[in-house]
Scaffold this motif. Structure first.
Motif: not given
Length: 601
Positions: A253-259, A301-309, A479-488
């Motif tokens: 839910m966080k991934f989908k709501n923030v991005f 595809c533009n940023t690499g952000f993992i939006n859902d799983m 690790d996925v959270v850290v990766y998405n935070a890195f993109i943000m």
């Protein structure tokens, strides 16, 4: 076509509604979902295709009297909200040539709201920890604290502890300690050792003092052992993800709501290595880790952000099954459900691609591109071809292509035209420009984002070997959270740094914010230049160095002047110090300000 074979419009609709769907994957979720020898899902029995006579269309290139066609280019059309794609759009393939090109209908996409949610409060001055805590917030950590403490109480009440058990010294953990614990877990891959115990080793060849300064070995091992995410008494029986469901769904839910993703997205599988006993363990020979937990991922595809799983758990996998699309198509529609009708373009590989799926996405205003298996039902058949040759066929909404490079490549697209395009590279031998189909170029550009994220995460993978699968899965989610935070962080600040450096900065900030100083051992000698982890927060006030019996106004060497890395070091005596930081002598006001505001002074 004889009069007996003619079908009117109503009969055609009834024919398609009554036709059976042979879904080879509906009965069972096996390890590969689909046998390569079986064609893809179909909404129509292929034997019934003999009832439709397409010779008139193939001979003349025009629509037969019984076809139902949507004119997407008509200027008289008032709205494209409702589209009906008739049978000839899906089953009648005609040659797409230079004189009869396939012209795709491209849906409008509004990217005004794409990217990071502006209400999160992130700005160009946001730190690495600010971006991390947006995704892994205090509410989630508080939940972990409560469940860890509860599990320890349940375990101690139901188990007779051994005399030397470390749990005899257990005390309830708190939010600050869990944040510190996570920082240490993230730090371990940067100092890889064979065993966890080696991080506390005093052997000169293995000694890494930071771990002992933050945690004692016994306390860390107790936290790792008791780490828990759900109340066992309230767990739903039969839920295969029950041990981690709360954390997993919260992060989804966080991934989908923030991005909000941009126009192009891709869907692919990722594999978390696990060789232990697990009911939904998978085998994928083409992946780097062949055995493990399969995860379907939606990536921007533009940023690499993992939006859902979506995690594969056999028959319990949380996807909305659409019978006409089969399992693979239903995975795509489940991940794309919030984004259908908005004009996105999705890139998928040949496990997902089928004419039925692309038609379904097209009717929901979503373009699609993907490699496709040549034996898919209702896909056009292509002749044998030599290396370098290219051909294409089309319907009113889909383009099927065959191109022979080193191997045969079959593509299906609803957003490309049948054209060859220069790649910008030249052949090493002939020095001529290399040309490829436009769909292949765009596919190669957009499809590799999930594999790239897996590669980057693998360099500093926090998931260690564990007897409990859900703990390893939790560390992978970290690790996925850290990766998405890195993109943000890269998007909001514009700073271009490597993921490894981002992790180190994040770990340093978490330790400075949440780590209390451990009391030094009795008899130990205090380090000469050890900065307090609290020097960059709280309130600090300068004080005069107290006088002694022999010196009325004593002075001491300034810490910043003596240890600075930004300018030549020197000894500069001062009358001032900071009591909050442990009586650190500092020159006023420059060194005092730098010591309490700069991470590297």
């Amino acid at each position: 076509m004889t009069s007996n074979d003619n079908l009117n419009d109503n009969e055609i609709r009834e024919f398609f509604m009554d036709s059976g769907s042979e879904d080879e994957s509906e009965s069972e979720f096996d390890s590969n979902f689909m046998d390569d020898s079986q064609p893809g899902p179909s909404g129509m029995n292929s034997s019934n295709l003999q009832r439709l006579d397409h010779s008139s269309l193939q001979d003349s290139g025009t629509d037969s009297d019984n076809s139902i066609v949507m004119d997407v280019d008509s200027e008289d059309s008032e709205s494209d909200e409702e589209v009906f794609i008739g049978p000839q759009n899906l089953y009648d393939w005609v040659d797409a040539t230079d004189t009869s090109k396939f012209v795709p209908h491209l849906f409008d996409f509004d990217d005004t709201n794409s990217g990071i949610d502006h209400n999160l409060g992130l700005s160009a001055d946001s730190t690495e920890s600010d971006c991390f805590k947006v995704l892994f917030d205090s509410d989630l950590v508080t939940h972990i604290v409560e469940e860890t403490n509860r599990y320890c109480e349940q375990y101690k009440s139901s188990t007779v502890l051994k005399k030397k058990s470390k749990l005899h010294k257990w005390y309830d953990t708190v939010l600050e300690e869990i944040y510190t614990f996570l920082a240490i877990i993230m730090l371990m891959p940067h100092n890889k050792k064979n065993k966890i115990m080696d991080y506390w080793s005093t052997d000169p060849l293995l000694h890494t003092p930071i771990f002992g300064k933050i945690f004692s070995q016994d306390r860390f091992m107790s936290l790792l052992r008791m780490l828990h995410f759900v109340n066992n008494e309230d767990r739903v029986q039969g839920d295969r993800l029950g041990k981690i469901t709360t954390i997993f769904h919260s992060l989804r839910m966080k991934f989908k709501n923030v991005f909000t993703p941009f126009k192009n997205v891709c869907i692919d599988e990722s594999m978390l290595q696990w060789k232990g006993r697990l009911s939904f363990k998978q085998f994928m020979p083409q992946k780097r880790h062949r055995f493990g937990i399969k995860i379907f991922i939606l990536c921007d595809c533009n940023t690499g952000f993992i939006n859902d799983m979506v995690v594969y758990t056999g028959k319990q996998t949380t996807i909305d099954i659409i019978d006409s699309l089969g399992i693979s198509g239903s995975v795509v529609t489940t991940l794309l459900e919030p984004h259908l009708g908005l004009g996105h373009t999705v890139y998928v590989d040949n496990w997902y691609t089928s004419p039925h799926l692309f038609q379904y996405l097209y009717t929901n205003k979503t373009g699609a591109v993907g490699t496709v298996r040549s034996n898919r039902k209702d896909l056009s058949k292509f002749p044998k071809m030599k290396s370098g040759e290219y051909t294409a066929k089309k319907t009113t909404c889909l383009l099927a292509e065959k191109w022979v490079d080193r191997k045969e490549v079959h593509m299906l697209s609803s957003v490309h035209t049948n054209e060859l395009r220069e790649t910008g590279k030249v052949h090493y031998r002939t020095k001529l420009p290399i040309i490829k189909p436009a769909s292949v170029i765009d596919y190669n550009k957009n499809m590799g984002l999930i594999d790239k994220s897996d590669m980057q995460i693998s360099f500093t993978d926090s998931a260690r070997k564990s007897a409990k699968w859900y703990k390893k899965f939790f560390f992978h989610l970290l690790d996925v959270v850290v990766y998405n935070a890195f993109i943000m962080h890269r998007m909001v600040t514009g700073k271009n740094m490597e993921l490894g450096q981002f992790r180190l900065n994040l770990i340093r900030q978490l330790l400075e914010e949440f780590t209390p100083q451990r009391a030094s051992r009795a008899g130990g000698r205090k380090s000469k230049h050890q900065d307090s982890p609290l020097r960059l927060k709280a309130r600090h006030f300068p004080d005069m160095i107290p006088s002694t019996a022999s010196v009325l106004k004593p002075r001491r060497a300034c810490r910043v002047c003596k240890t600075t890395t930004l300018q030549p070091q020197k000894r500069q005596d001062t009358h001032w110090l900071c009591k909050e930081c442990g009586d650190v002598p500092l020159c006023m006001p420059e060194c005092f300000r730098a010591y309490h505001s700069l991470r590297n002074y």
